[in-house]
Design an enzyme around this catalytic site. Structure first.
Site, PDB file in Angstrom:
ATOM      1  N   LEU A  79       0.811  -1.220   0.000  1.00 45.43           N
ATOM      2  CA  LEU A  79       0.000   0.000   0.000  1.00 45.43           C
ATOM      3  C   LEU A  79       0.841   1.266   0.000  1.00 45.43           C
ATOM      4  O   LEU A  79       0.438   2.283  -0.546  1.00 45.43           O
ATOM      5  CB  LEU A  79      -0.923   0.010   1.220  1.00 45.43           C
ATOM      6  N   GLY A  80       1.988   1.214   0.631  1.00 46.16           N
ATOM      7  CA  GLY A  80       2.803   2.418   0.697  1.00 46.16           C
ATOM      8  C   GLY A  80       4.024   2.201   1.554  1.00 46.16           C
ATOM      9  O   GLY A  80       4.226   1.134   2.125  1.00 46.16           O
ATOM     10  N   ARG A  81       4.839   3.228   1.617  1.00 52.14           N
ATOM     11  CA  ARG A  81       6.034   3.158   2.446  1.00 52.14           C
ATOM     12  C   ARG A  81       6.292   4.517   3.059  1.00 52.14           C
ATOM     13  O   ARG A  81       5.928   5.554   2.503  1.00 52.14           O
ATOM     14  CB  ARG A  81       7.238   2.693   1.629  1.00 52.14           C
ATOM     15  N   GLY A  82       6.906   4.492   4.208  1.00 48.59           N
ATOM     16  CA  GLY A  82       7.263   5.725   4.888  1.00 48.59           C
ATOM     17  C   GLY A  82       8.706   5.651   5.332  1.00 48.59           C
ATOM     18  O   GLY A  82       9.446   4.738   4.958  1.00 48.59           O
ATOM     19  N   TYR A  95       9.877   5.016   8.226  1.00 48.07           N
ATOM     20  CA  TYR A  95      10.177   3.976   9.198  1.00 48.07           C
ATOM     21  C   TYR A  95       9.504   2.640   8.911  1.00 48.07           C
ATOM     22  O   TYR A  95       9.653   1.702   9.689  1.00 48.07           O
ATOM     23  CB  TYR A  95       9.761   4.441  10.609  1.00 48.07           C
ATOM     24  N   GLU A 123       7.099  -0.099   5.883  1.00 44.56           N
ATOM     25  CA  GLU A 123       6.396  -0.390   4.650  1.00 44.56           C
ATOM     26  C   GLU A 123       5.049  -0.975   5.042  1.00 44.56           C
ATOM     27  O   GLU A 123       4.944  -1.705   6.041  1.00 44.56           O
ATOM     28  CB  GLU A 123       7.186  -1.368   3.778  1.00 44.56           C
ATOM     29  N   LYS A 141       1.957  -3.333   8.963  1.00 45.98           N
ATOM     30  CA  LYS A 141       3.001  -2.303   8.928  1.00 45.98           C
ATOM     31  C   LYS A 141       4.320  -2.952   9.338  1.00 45.98           C
ATOM     32  O   LYS A 141       4.524  -3.283  10.507  1.00 45.98           O
ATOM     33  CB  LYS A 141       2.631  -1.157   9.882  1.00 45.98           C
ATOM     34  N   ASP A 167       2.383  13.869  15.327  1.00 45.07           N
ATOM     35  CA  ASP A 167       2.468  13.801  13.865  1.00 45.07           C
ATOM     36  C   ASP A 167       1.083  13.894  13.225  1.00 45.07           C
ATOM     37  O   ASP A 167       0.797  13.210  12.240  1.00 45.07           O
ATOM     38  CB  ASP A 167       3.177  12.513  13.430  1.00 45.07           C
TER      39      ASP A 167
END
Length: 391
Positions: free
Chosen positions: A45-48, A50, A52, A68, A156
């Site tokens: 779905l996505g990555r950040g 810290y 995936e 996550k 955040d």
């Protein structure tokens, strides 16, 4: 200089002081690990920075979940996120942590969450009505007042971390990886969170901040929603970010804030800050957003976007602002039937912001098939990524 003047939160100041040490001492927390074989990854779905994030299936009940997978970071940071999620589990509009698993070979931990049907905020925010914005802001405030009452700062808050299932009018506050326990007098890291939402206290290196940091960030979100200007304060770097804020809120109040807390401003600001008068919120109103702006919206915004963290509304005070009268009235009339007090799992198709709807492929093997957890997928296939995924 004698150093900064200490500051304490106006509310929920001593919550953690009055709780047993095991509530907030996350470094001593013993994690109870689940079984990673219960989950099969479906798509990325996505990555950040810290982690995936993957859509997955819980094969024991065939329910969709979000996994996550945490990138290598300090163990205490992982423990902090887990402890905070466990402490907040069941709170209003808080994403539900369903399980914690670890690959036995790589030892990479992964958090398993409820699945939320999210619409990319850049698309959704363009369609929201005045009432929608009031409604969702109120839902965020429920989550913030709850976590603050539990002695926790999110740190955040931003559109990317607010999942909205608009069809069911359900909202979840996600990504508690930067969240921290509040202890009065403690000095915290100012190098946290996304630049466009950083509070002035972070930008002037004031470390004794508190829950009110989340309220500044909420104000930035509100401004971007009602004025349709995303992000609202668009700095090129952390120094320019404060300049952008000062050009609107004025430099007089900024220097007043600095003097009040005896803050030593970075010398680099001498050449770039200048002198600016305070501007009126009305200057951002135009034909494309005027239907979203009201006197009570501007008054509410003005009480959030304050330099002095002590003078910002608390989450509970914000919920009592006239901006939310219609929402409160409607929820009272409906008995909050459509506004869950806890984090009831939401059936969904995507969770990360910026994800387009794509057909869901067949499960592609267990969690160990993650490119982060293991070298290769058991089936010899990569996990497909959702198009347009971002964090």
């Amino acid at each position: 200089m004698s150093g900064p003047v200490p500051s304490r939160a106006r509310v929920y100041t001593d919550v953690n002081t009055h709780r047993p040490r095991e509530y907030w001492d996350y470094e001593s927390h013993v994690v109870e690990w689940g079984n990673q074989d219960d989950y099969q990854l479906v798509r990325k779905l996505g990555r950040g920075k810290y982690s995936e994030v993957f859509e997955a299936i819980n094969i024991t009940n065939n329910e969709k979940v979000v996994v996550k997978i945490l990138k290598p970071v300090k163990k205490k940071k992982i423990k902090r996120e887990i402890k905070i999620l466990e402490n907040l589990r069941g709170g209003p509009n808080i994403i539900t942590l369903a399980d914690i698993v670890k690959d036995p070979v790589s030892r990479t931990p992964a958090l398993v969450f409820e699945h939320v049907n999210n619409t990319d905020f850049k698309q959704l925010y363009q369609t929201l009505t005045d009432y929608d914005i009031r409604f969702y802001m109120y839902e965020i405030l429920k989550a913030l007042d709850y976590c603050h009452s539990m002695g926790i700062m999110h740190r955040d808050v931003k559109p990317h971390n607010v999942m909205i299932d608009h069809e069911h009018r359900k909202l979840r506050l996600i990504d508690w990886g930067l969240a921290e326990f509040y202890h009065p007098g403690q000095e915290y890291n100012v190098r946290v969170a996304s630049r466009y939402f950083k509070g002035p206290e972070l930008l002037v290196d004031y470390q004794m901040y508190d829950y009110s940091l989340d309220m500044w960030r909420l104000g930035c979100m509100l401004a971007s929603m009602i004025f349709r200007k995303e992000p609202f304060f668009h700095g090129r770097d952390n120094y320019d970010q404060l300049v952008r804020i000062a050009k609107f809120l004025g430099t007089e109040d900024l220097y007043g804030y600095i003097d009040k807390y005896n803050i030593e401003l970075d010398p680099r600001f001498n050449d770039i800050l200048g002198r600016h008068s305070r501007k009126r919120w009305e200057r951002f109103v135009h034909s494309e957003n005027q239907h979203l702006v009201s006197p009570e919206a501007l008054d509410f915004l003005d009480k959030l976007l304050r330099y002095d963290h002590q003078s910002r509304l608390t989450a509970r005070e914000a919920m009592e602002h006239p901006y939310f009268y219609t929402v409160v009235k409607d929820q009272a009339r409906m008995g909050s039937s459509s506004m869950p007090g806890g984090s009831t799992p939401v059936s969904s198709a995507n969770v990360m912001s910026g994800i387009s709807s794509v057909p869901t492929p067949s499960p592609l093997g267990p969690l160990a098939g993650s490119p982060v957890i293991a070298a290769a997928n058991p089936l010899g296939m990569p996990v497909p990524a959702a198009t347009g995924a971002q964090q």
